[in-house]
Each structure stands twice: as structure tokens, then as C-alpha cells.
Design a protein around this motif. Structure first.
Motif, PDB file in Angstrom:
ATOM      1  N   VAL B 244       0.840  -1.194   0.000  1.00  0.00           N
ATOM      2  CA  VAL B 244       0.000   0.000   0.000  1.00  0.00           C
ATOM      3  C   VAL B 244       0.876   1.245   0.000  1.00  0.00           C
ATOM      4  CG1 VAL B 244      -1.632   1.349   1.368  1.00  0.00           C
ATOM      5  CG2 VAL B 244      -1.956  -1.104   1.117  1.00  0.00           C
ATOM      6  N   ARG B 245       1.908   1.222   0.868  1.00  0.00           N
ATOM      7  CA  ARG B 245       2.763   2.402   0.956  1.00  0.00           C
ATOM      8  C   ARG B 245       3.529   2.609  -0.341  1.00  0.00           C
ATOM      9  NH1 ARG B 245       5.832   1.505   6.427  1.00  0.00           N
ATOM     10  NH2 ARG B 245       5.285  -0.675   6.121  1.00  0.00           N
ATOM     11  N   THR B 247       2.510   1.658  -3.316  1.00  0.00           N
ATOM     12  CA  THR B 247       1.530   2.147  -4.288  1.00  0.00           C
ATOM     13  C   THR B 247       1.303   3.640  -4.119  1.00  0.00           C
ATOM     14  OG1 THR B 247       0.432   0.045  -3.953  1.00  0.00           O
ATOM     15  CG2 THR B 247      -0.738   1.664  -5.282  1.00  0.00           C
ATOM     16  N   SER B 248       1.158   4.075  -2.862  1.00  0.00           N
ATOM     17  CA  SER B 248       0.929   5.502  -2.615  1.00  0.00           C
ATOM     18  C   SER B 248       2.061   6.329  -3.199  1.00  0.00           C
ATOM     19  CB  SER B 248       0.879   5.790  -1.128  1.00  0.00           C
ATOM     20  OG  SER B 248       0.112   4.866  -0.483  1.00  0.00           O
ATOM     21  N   TRP B 249       3.279   5.862  -3.015  1.00  0.00           N
ATOM     22  CA  TRP B 249       4.406   6.635  -3.551  1.00  0.00           C
ATOM     23  C   TRP B 249       4.399   6.631  -5.064  1.00  0.00           C
ATOM     24  CZ3 TRP B 249       6.533  10.437  -1.374  1.00  0.00           C
ATOM     25  CH2 TRP B 249       6.634  10.490   0.016  1.00  0.00           C
ATOM     26  N   MET B 250       3.945   5.523  -5.657  1.00  0.00           N
ATOM     27  CA  MET B 250       3.858   5.512  -7.119  1.00  0.00           C
ATOM     28  C   MET B 250       2.853   6.554  -7.583  1.00  0.00           C
ATOM     29  SD  MET B 250       4.039   1.441  -7.815  1.00  0.00           S
ATOM     30  CE  MET B 250       4.288   1.511  -9.575  1.00  0.00           C
ATOM     31  N   VAL B 251       1.736   6.640  -6.845  1.00  0.00           N
ATOM     32  CA  VAL B 251       0.712   7.623  -7.194  1.00  0.00           C
ATOM     33  C   VAL B 251       1.262   9.042  -7.047  1.00  0.00           C
ATOM     34  CG1 VAL B 251      -1.480   8.581  -6.409  1.00  0.00           C
ATOM     35  CG2 VAL B 251      -1.212   6.125  -6.615  1.00  0.00           C
ATOM     36  N   LEU B 252       2.024   9.254  -5.977  1.00  0.00           N
ATOM     37  CA  LEU B 252       2.528  10.605  -5.718  1.00  0.00           C
ATOM     38  C   LEU B 252       3.633  11.008  -6.681  1.00  0.00           C
ATOM     39  CD1 LEU B 252       2.674  10.541  -1.837  1.00  0.00           C
ATOM     40  CD2 LEU B 252       1.464  12.235  -3.199  1.00  0.00           C
ATOM     41  N   GLN B 254       4.598   9.753  -9.763  1.00  0.00           N
ATOM     42  CA  GLN B 254       4.490   9.617 -11.223  1.00  0.00           C
ATOM     43  C   GLN B 254       4.697  10.939 -11.951  1.00  0.00           C
ATOM     44  OE1 GLN B 254       0.787   7.981 -12.430  1.00  0.00           O
ATOM     45  NE2 GLN B 254       1.191   6.014 -11.476  1.00  0.00           N
ATOM     46  N   GLN B 256       2.763  12.159 -14.185  1.00  0.00           N
ATOM     47  CA  GLN B 256       1.485  12.860 -14.132  1.00  0.00           C
ATOM     48  C   GLN B 256       0.897  12.744 -12.718  1.00  0.00           C
ATOM     49  OE1 GLN B 256       0.242  14.631 -16.633  1.00  0.00           O
ATOM     50  NE2 GLN B 256       1.980  14.093 -17.920  1.00  0.00           N
ATOM     51  N   ILE B 258       0.632  13.364  -8.361  1.00  0.00           N
ATOM     52  CA  ILE B 258       0.175  14.489  -7.558  1.00  0.00           C
ATOM     53  C   ILE B 258       1.280  15.502  -7.280  1.00  0.00           C
ATOM     54  CG2 ILE B 258      -0.707  15.086  -5.265  1.00  0.00           C
ATOM     55  CD1 ILE B 258      -2.260  12.455  -5.405  1.00  0.00           C
ATOM     56  N   ASN B 261       2.083  17.418 -10.454  1.00  0.00           N
ATOM     57  CA  ASN B 261       0.942  18.285 -10.776  1.00  0.00           C
ATOM     58  C   ASN B 261       0.937  19.513  -9.881  1.00  0.00           C
ATOM     59  OD1 ASN B 261      -0.007  16.736 -12.780  1.00  0.00           O
ATOM     60  ND2 ASN B 261      -1.760  15.890 -11.662  1.00  0.00           N
ATOM     61  N   ILE B 286      13.280   7.804  -1.739  1.00  0.00           N
ATOM     62  CA  ILE B 286      12.126   8.442  -1.084  1.00  0.00           C
ATOM     63  C   ILE B 286      11.217   7.388  -0.459  1.00  0.00           C
ATOM     64  CG2 ILE B 286      10.046   9.838  -1.422  1.00  0.00           C
ATOM     65  CD1 ILE B 286      11.466  11.336  -3.597  1.00  0.00           C
TER      66      ILE B 286
END
Lengths: 317, 414
Positions: B244-245, B247-252, B254, B256, B258, B261, B286
Motif C-alpha cells: 500500500v505504501r 503504491t501511494s508513492w507511485m501515485v505521488l 508519477q 502525471q 500528484i 501536478n 524516497i
């Protein structure tokens, strides 16, 4: 944490800066975990906040990724949601199957790790225990040795588990443990054992031995003393050890990847595949559910810790 | 006159009775531990032992090419392969081709001299029609059999126990002269990777210390009521799934994502100048710092909790500035915590696999990823075992240091 009255103005400024720095570090710790929660309600298949989400337009949010968790892998996902749909979902949906596997493996691994671990912790905390340091080092090593090494070793061992018998090995071996539930359960139990040992030994170290002696003095045998006096007092430690062991198994992916097969697909393995292959916001929905589970577990452990402290407070020092 | 030995009520010497009693107590304690010890030995120690033996076992060639092995045993190193050697080779190739083990043999030699797989399989097919003199017949089938390296590799593979895989794991290759030598600088895959693993782990440890120290200090100094609330912010990441952690970093992180952006939105970055925060070392550092930070904060906190505030007050009242007090009085008292947290984070970082595999890309992967690659993709299990054994040695050395410094029985969770 107030500053002393003799603090210089510079120190006051530094103190404020320090608090801001700490706040930022707390943000760094917690923000990445919480950020997935709103994103999992995204109506679009993106991993970022859309315009509509930012303006709190209800159209920007949806439950579609949670729905997708149920329907993914179903035979007939698009029919009326009656009893047949639910049983289809229960039997075929991939995430449901993964969840079932995770719970089965986690349950048995926890049971094994907790019962053996508690017994061993009782022995290790006795002052007469021979070779205590060496044995503790061996029993805790599964936590220290990188999982990839454990998984590599298990892969060789599970291909022919009978080789451990040496010359007694039956001709033709005795099957394999790779791609079996038993193999995964044994491996996960091994990985969970150090956590049980640590928590139970910590509880036992603060256990007041005079209570056992008092019980013996009042005529209870060793077994009765254990169940009536010792066990109730160390139960909080045992339960939090069990929770640690369960979480270890529930979160473990390397061993499952190495020695499990498609049959033993667990939630982490399914997530791993999902992240590497067809990354969709469904992963975020799973992540959100897991975050909520971990919040619940953390609460339980915290309550247990307080309870155990309270119980210890009752015993005279 | 009775002797001066103290005796128990039933007349046994007291010393012997005590010895017996303590032996019984020791045995009882040991019996409680025994089931778990046996379990861990079978499901953990034995598998790792098998992995270690795998890293030196070398039977892929020797078990399938007995005549060549016998020729190597009879002739010392450096002997030119003669007619007898080629005759033995033909016999073994025919047998191996019939037993369908020639692929195993070819793969084994291919580890040392790449591109020799087809040499074995194709000559293996022709071997059954060969007639004496075998040397000319084999060389006619393929010129490469005259190559010194091939024979050196076969001699090397004919021993049942070998260091070959460790040579490979330290980037030493068979040269054309048939001896092992260090690979040229730009081809040293594994040493570079080990070096990178240690440097990245060191960087992560240092970052964890820099971020963990102020937080642990704050938690130790705040009143219990507030600090136990803030502690939840440290423990929640600890309890949250690793995937989960990550994945969150992948989301942050990327392109495109967060973070990018936000930076673009704030006008700090141009839209086409987005930072590459993921699939490189930055991403690995990170994400791993975030994941391992609680392991630094918790030991630091438990040490800082025991430091009485009176020492710093005394220093201040004796005229030290707050910086001097911090540097000379406070920090030295936190050294045990720094040591415990630092080694723990470093040990965990060195063996990391999941996070680097997902966010590391090509430059941010660690030695574990290479072990996984050889286990799952290249299927060179012996090399994987050798790499794992080297990593294991490093981790056990650190474990020993940790035990010396902190004591393993002092390990705590939360």
C-alpha cells in the motif's frame, strides 16, 4: 514542551521552526497513506485528482473501483444482482478469492506461530534456560534475514523436502511443498515467529513471579497456575504477538511469489500483479480497505497495551 | 565422625541434589523451546543451508559427462586435449544426447563461456556418427572445440564443488587464456550492484536519522497524553501494508502524479519540465525512507525517553548555550538509540526487494532484485544462491554488530 522563561529570542524563533519541521515530517509520514483514500473514489481511471474532484463535484466521485473489486473475474458480472450473482461473485471474483486465500494462510500461520512462539517465550524467559542468547538469535533471525534469501532457500528446500532426512530419504522423494498451501503456511509461520517471541517475552519480563509462587503456595499445580494465573496476565502480549504474526503473513508477497502458484494467490500477490501489469485504480480501492484494516489493528494493539499496563499496575511492585 | 559435606534430608549430598534440581529446571525450560527450535531449524535454517550448498554444488556437468571428468582427473591443468580427451568427449556427448541431459551440460558451460550452448547441442547430434580419429572429427564438426576457453570451462565445471558461482558473483570471468580475471570496469555488474545497495542503504539510513531524530525528540519531550496521540502517526505507517505504501508513492511520484501536478500548478515547474521522481534512485530512496522511518523513530524514542531533562538544565545553568548543550550533553546520550535504529534500518534496507522492484526502474534496483531475476527469469539458480549467500554474510555481520551494541533481547516493537 514549553520553552524555559530564560530562552533568548533566537531560541524562540528556532523553537517555532523546529515545531514546523516536526509537523512537516509527520505530514511526510502520514500523507502518502491517507492520499490513496480519496483517490480510490475517483470516477476516472486516473491516479491524480481530477478537476471535478477538486471542485467537490459529486460527479467526480464514484464507487466504481470498489465495484470492480467484486466483479473482476466473475463469469457474468453484468446481470441482475440476485442470489446467483452473489454466489458467482463469491466463487469467481479474483479479489474475493485472494482475500479468502490470505485469510486461510494468515489464520493457520498465526495459529502455528503463536502457539509455538508462546511456548518458546515461556522457556526463554526462565532464568535456567541454557544457551539463551544463541537460541534467541536463531529464533529471531527470520526477521533479520532478507525475505528474498529465505524465499530462495525455501524454493530449493520445498522442491524436495525429504532431503532433510538425509540417508533415510525414501526412494523417489516424498512430493514437493512448492505450490501448496502447507508450504506457504509453514513459511509465513516462520516469518511471524520473531514477532510473537518479542512481544510475549516483553510481557513476561514484567510478569511478577511471586504471583506464580502464591498460586503454588495456595495449592495449584503448575498447569493450573499457568492457565489460571500466568496466561490471563500475558494474554495481551500473546494477542498482540498474534496480530503481528497475522499482519506479517497478510502483507507478505516475496515468499508467495517464489513458492506459491496461481492457486495460492493472496491479496499482496494480486496487488503486486496489478501494479506490475494492468495498473488500475482498483489497486487504490484495495489499498484503502487495507489502510482501514491497519487502523483497526493498530487500535486493538494500542488498547491491549493499555490494558496490559493497567493489569500490571494492579500488582504490587 | 560424619563427613563435613552438607546433606539433604534423605542423605544425598546437597551439592549433588542442587545440581540435579537445576539440571531438571534447565531441561524443562529447554523442552518448552524445543518444538519451536525444531520448527525453525527445519523451515528456515535447513533451507538456507541448502541454498548455501547449492551455491557451491556443480554437478550439472560432472554428473553427465563422466569420461571427460575422468580425463581431466588423469591429466593436470594445462595439458593440451589429446585424442583420448576427444574420444572421451564424443562418448559423453553421445550418452548425454541419448539421456537428454545435454541441455543441462550446455547451459552449465554457457554460464562461463557465453554462446557455447549450440556448440554442445549441435555436436551432440552429430557425435553418434563420428569415427576415430575423434579429434579431427570433432574439430571438423565445429572449430570452436579447439578453443582453450571451452576446455578450461569444462575442466572448471568437472569438479563436484566449485567457487565458479562466487567468481561470477564477484564479476570474475574466464578469459581467453582460460584463467579467471576481473571483468573490465564497465562490465562489473554485481560488484557495482553490491556497492549501489550499500550506498543507497546508507543514504536511506542517514535520511531516516535526519528525519527521525527531531520527531523522536519531540515525542519524548511532550506530555504522555499528546505524545501517545502523535505516536499513532508513526505507528500507522508501521502497520500499513508495504505494498500500500509503495503504491501511494507511485501515485505521488508519477510524471502525471500528484507531486508533479502540484509543482506545475504552483508554477515552480514548466508543464514539459516535470521531474522524473520514479523509476530511478530518487524513487527508491524516497519510498524506502518513508517505509523504514518508523524503525528509526521507535528505538530513538525509547532511548530519549530515559534521558532525564535535568542534565540539559544543569548544562544551561552552568552557562552553556542551547546549541552546546544539545551537541555536548544531549546527543551523546542518544548514541545507543542512533546505533540501534541506524543498524536496524540499514539491515532492513540492504535486503529490500519489493519497493525497489516497483519504483526503482533500471538504476534504482538493489542486489535482491538481481537475486530474484536469476531465480525467476534467467534460472541460473546457483548464481542466485551465491549472490544470496554473499548478501546473507553481510546481513549476519550486521546482526552480530547489532547484538553487540543493543542486544537482541532488547528488540522491541512499538
Amino acid at each position: 514542551m514549553a520553552l524555559p522563561i530564560y530562552a533568548t529570542p533566537l531560541e524562540r524563533v528556532w523553537h517555532k521552526t523546529y515545531l514546523v519541521i516536526c509537523a512537516l515530517i509527520f505530514l511526510f509520514l502520514i500523507a502518502p497513506i491517507l492520499i490513496v483514500i480519496p483517490l480510490s473514489f475517483n470516477a476516472e481511471p486516473y491516479f491524480t485528482f481530477t478537476e471535478k474532484m477538486l471542485s467537490f463535484d459529486p460527479e467526480g466521485y464514484s464507487m466504481r473501483w470498489y465495484d470492480n473489486l467484486l466483479t473482476h473475474g466473475m463469469q457474468f458480472p453484468n446481470v441482475l444482482r440476485d442470489g446467483a450473482w452473489w454466489s458467482d461473485m463469491w466463487n469467481n471474483a479474483q479479489w474475493i478469492r485472494a482475500a479468502k486465500n490470505s485469510v486461510i494462510v494468515g489464520f493457520w500461520a498465526t495459529l502455528l506461530a503463536t502457539s509455538l512462539g508462546t511456548l518458546a517465550a515461556l522457556g526463554l524467559s526462565r532464568p535456567e534456560m541454557p544457551y539463551r542468547k544463541l537460541i534467541t538469535a536463531v529464533l529471531l533471525s527470520p526477521m533479520i534475514v532478507p525475505v528474498i534469501i529465505t524465499a530462495t532457500g525455501l524454493f530449493f528446500f520445498y522442491s524436495n523436502p525429504c532431503s532433510v532426512l538425509g540417508p533415510l530419504e525414501p526412494a523417489g522423494g516424498c512430493g514437493r511443498l512448492t505450490s501448496t498451501y502447507l508450504g506457504v503456511i509453514l513459511a509465513h509461520a516462520t516469518l511471524g515467529i520473531p514477532f510473537v517471541i518479542i512481544t510475549v517475552t516483553a510481557t513476561l519480563s514484567s510478569f511478577d513471579k511471586s504471583l506464580s509462587r502464591a498460586a503454588a503456595n495456595l495449592g495449584a499445580g503448575p498447569v493450573r497456575t499457568f492457565f489460571k494465573v500466568q496466561l490471563p496476565l500475558i494474554t495481551p502480549g500473546v494477542v498482540s504477538g498474534a496480530l503481528f504474526a497475522f499482519v506479517t503473513s497478510f502483507d507478505e508477497v516475496v515468499v508467495v511469489l517464489f513458492i506459491g502458484s496461481h492457486e495460492q494467490q493472496t491479496i499482496p500477490r494480486q496487488m503486486w500483479n496489478g501494479i506490475r501489469e494492468q495498473i488500475s485504480p482498483s489497486i487504490l480501492a484495495v489499498a484503502t480497505i487495507l489502510v482501514i484494516i491497519s487502523i483497526a489493528l493498530l487500535t486493538v494493539v494500542e488498547l491491549l497495551r493499555r490494558r496490559s499496563e493497567r493489569m500490571r499496575g494492579l500488582t504490587p511492585q | 565422625m560424619s563427613d563435613t559435606i552438607l546433606r539433604t534430608a534423605d542423605g544425598k549430598p546437597l551439592k549433588a541434589a542442587l545440581m540435579r534440581a537445576s539440571a531438571v529446571a534447565r531441561r524443562r525450560a529447554f523442552m518448552l523451546v524445543l518444538p519451536l527450535l525444531a520448527f525453525v531449524l527445519i523451515t528456515f535454517v535447513v533451507p538456507i543451508g541448502q541454498m548455501l550448498s547449492r551455491s557451491v554444488t556443480n554437478d550439472a556437468f560432472s554428473a553427465n559427462m563422466p569420461s571427460v571428468v575422468a580425463w581431466f582427473a588423469a591429466n593436470p591443468e594445462g595439458t593440451e586435449p589429446d585424442e583420448a580427451a576427444y574420444a572421451a568427449l564424443v562418448v559423453d556427448l553421445v550418452n548425454a544426447a541419448n539421456a537428454r541431459t545435454i541441455g543441462t551440460v550446455a547451459t552449465r558451460i554457457n554460464y562461463d563461456v557465453s554462446g557455447t550452448r549450440s556448440l554442445f547441442t549441435s555436436t551432440g547430434r552429430k557425435a553418434k556418427n563420428m569415427e576415430a580419429p575423434f579429434k579431427d572429427a570433432v574439430l571438423a564438426a565445429d572449430e570452436e572445440w579447439g578453443d582453450k576457453v571451452v576446455w578450461a570451462a569444462m575442466r572448471n565445471a568437472s569438479a563436484a564443488v566449485t567457487t565458479t558461482f562466487y567468481q561470477a558473483a564477484t564479476d570474475r570471468k574466464l578469459t581467453d587464456e582460460g584463467v579467471y580475471a576481473k571483468a573490465p570496469e564497465d562490465l562489473r555488474v554485481y560488484l557495482t550492484l553490491f556497492w549501489r545497495t550499500f550506498v543507497l542503504s546508507g543514504a536511506v539510513t542517514l535520511l531516516c536519522l535526519i528525519l527521525g531524530f527531531p520527531v523522536a525528540h519531540l515525542l519524548a519531550r511532550l506530555p504522555m497524553r499528546i505524545s501517545s496521540l502523535l505516536m499513532i502517526l508513526v505507528l500507522l505507517p508501521f502497520w500499513t501494508s508495504l505494498l500500500v505504501r509503495t503504491t501511494s508513492w507511485m501515485v505521488l511520484l508519477q510524471e502525471q502524479g500528484i507531486l508533479n501536478n502540484m509543482l506545475v500548478y504552483l508554477g515552480i515547474l514548466e508543464d514539459n519540465g516535470r521531474l522524473a521522481l520514479m523509476y530511478n534512485q530518487t524513487g527508491t530512496i524516497i519510498a524506502m525512507t518513508h517505509i523504514l522511518l518508523p524503525f528509526m523513530i521507535l528505538p530513538l524514542y525509547s532511548v530519549m525517553k530515559t534521558i532525564p531533562i535535568t542534565y540539559t538544565r544543569a548544562a544551561r545553568s552552568l552557562g552553556a548555550t542551547s546549541w552546546t548543550t544539545f551537541r555536548r550533553i544531549y546527543v551523546p546520550q542518544t548514541i545507543p538509540g542512533i546505533g540501534a535504529g541506524g543498524i536496524l534500518v540499514f539491515i532492513l534496507a540492504v535486503g529490500y526487494y519489493i519497493t525497489p522492484a516497483l519504483v526503482g526502474g533500471a538504476t534504482g534496483t538493489l542486489i535482491s532484485n538481481q537475486i530474484a531475476f536469476h531465480m525467476q527469469d534467467s534460472l541460473n539458480w546457483s548464481l542466485a544462491a551465491a549472490l544470496a549467500a554473499m548478501l546473507l554474510a553481510a546481513v549476519l555481520a550486521l546482526y552480530w554488530v547489532y547484538d553487540r551494541l543493543v542486544g537482541i533481547d532488547n528488540m522491541k516493537l512499538g
